[in-house]
Design a protein around this motif. Structure first.
Motif, PDB file in Angstrom:
ATOM      1  N   LYS A   1       0.850  -1.191   0.000  1.00  0.00           N
ATOM      2  CA  LYS A   1       0.000   0.000   0.000  1.00  0.00           C
ATOM      3  C   LYS A   1       0.886   1.242   0.000  1.00  0.00           C
ATOM      4  CE  LYS A   1      -3.481  -2.424   2.672  1.00  0.00           C
ATOM      5  NZ  LYS A   1      -4.171  -2.529   3.948  1.00  0.00           N
TER       6      LYS A   1
ATOM      7  N   SER B   1       4.887   3.892   2.281  1.00  0.00           N
ATOM      8  CA  SER B   1       4.390   2.606   1.798  1.00  0.00           C
ATOM      9  C   SER B   1       4.453   1.612   2.944  1.00  0.00           C
ATOM     10  CB  SER B   1       5.274   2.091   0.657  1.00  0.00           C
ATOM     11  OG  SER B   1       5.467   3.075  -0.326  1.00  0.00           O
TER      12      SER B   1
ATOM     13  N   CYS C   1       3.416  -2.839   4.170  1.00  0.00           N
ATOM     14  CA  CYS C   1       2.808  -4.147   3.924  1.00  0.00           C
ATOM     15  C   CYS C   1       3.119  -5.082   5.088  1.00  0.00           C
ATOM     16  CB  CYS C   1       3.304  -4.743   2.621  1.00  0.00           C
ATOM     17  SG  CYS C   1       5.062  -5.140   2.626  1.00  0.00           S
TER      18      CYS C   1
ATOM     19  N   HIS D   1       4.754  -5.676  10.382  1.00  0.00           N
ATOM     20  CA  HIS D   1       4.331  -4.757   9.328  1.00  0.00           C
ATOM     21  C   HIS D   1       5.506  -3.839   8.985  1.00  0.00           C
ATOM     22  CE1 HIS D   1       0.680  -3.454   7.165  1.00  0.00           C
ATOM     23  NE2 HIS D   1       1.384  -2.354   6.995  1.00  0.00           N
TER      24      HIS D   1
ATOM     25  N   TYR E   1       0.112   7.002   7.266  1.00  0.00           N
ATOM     26  CA  TYR E   1      -0.059   5.586   6.918  1.00  0.00           C
ATOM     27  C   TYR E   1      -0.920   4.891   7.968  1.00  0.00           C
ATOM     28  CZ  TYR E   1       0.852   0.819   5.558  1.00  0.00           C
ATOM     29  OH  TYR E   1       0.679  -0.486   5.150  1.00  0.00           O
TER      30      TYR E   1
ATOM     31  N   ALA F   1      -4.522   5.908   7.651  1.00  0.00           N
ATOM     32  CA  ALA F   1      -5.179   5.405   6.441  1.00  0.00           C
ATOM     33  C   ALA F   1      -5.395   3.893   6.468  1.00  0.00           C
ATOM     34  CB  ALA F   1      -4.373   5.787   5.207  1.00  0.00           C
ATOM     35  N   HIS F   2      -4.502   3.184   7.140  1.00  0.00           N
ATOM     36  CA  HIS F   2      -4.544   1.723   7.062  1.00  0.00           C
ATOM     37  C   HIS F   2      -4.753   1.042   8.403  1.00  0.00           C
ATOM     38  CE1 HIS F   2      -3.595   2.003   2.876  1.00  0.00           C
ATOM     39  NE2 HIS F   2      -2.590   2.785   3.150  1.00  0.00           N
TER      40      HIS F   2
END
Length: 117
Positions: free
Chosen positions: A2, A18, A20, A84, A112, A115-116
């Motif tokens: 992402k 970014s 993941c 992560h 980040y 958003a996630h």
């Protein structure tokens, strides 16, 4: 992986973030390699990264932005986010940011995390 592009711009430097899920160093290396397949990220000045594995092991890479990986580790620990990877990418704009560069890294990680979740 992402990505959030153009999170912050400061005195010409542009930042993206970014991330993941990862389980080990091999996953981190594969994710970084995958990110750098994109020429835009491969040509970035810095791709600073960190992850805290579920066993509590912190892993980080400053990529020339001394101390920035530790900033990401501390934010991951506070958020209690393990397994992560978060990568903060900087394209240098020609003006040194001094200590403000750490605030920009924090801004990116916070964006980040917001958003996630």
């Amino acid at each position: 992986m992402k990505q959030i592009l153009n999170v912050v711009t400061d005195r010409g430097s542009k930042y993206a973030v970014s991330g993941c899920p990862v389980e080990n160093r091999a996953d981190i290396d594969a994710a970084l390699k995958d990110l750098k397949r994109n020429k835009k990220f491969a040509k970035a000045t810095h791709n600073t990264w960190a992850a805290v594995l579920s066993d509590g092991t912190p892993l980080k890479g400053d990529d020339g932005e001394s101390g920035a990986g530790l900033v990401i580790v501390r934010m991951l620990e506070r958020a209690e986010l393990t397994d992560h990877l978060i990568v903060v990418t900087r394209w240098y704009g020609g003006v040194k940011l001094g200590g403000d560069r750490f605030r920009r890294v924090q801004d990116c990680v916070a964006a980040y995390l917001d958003a996630h979740g």
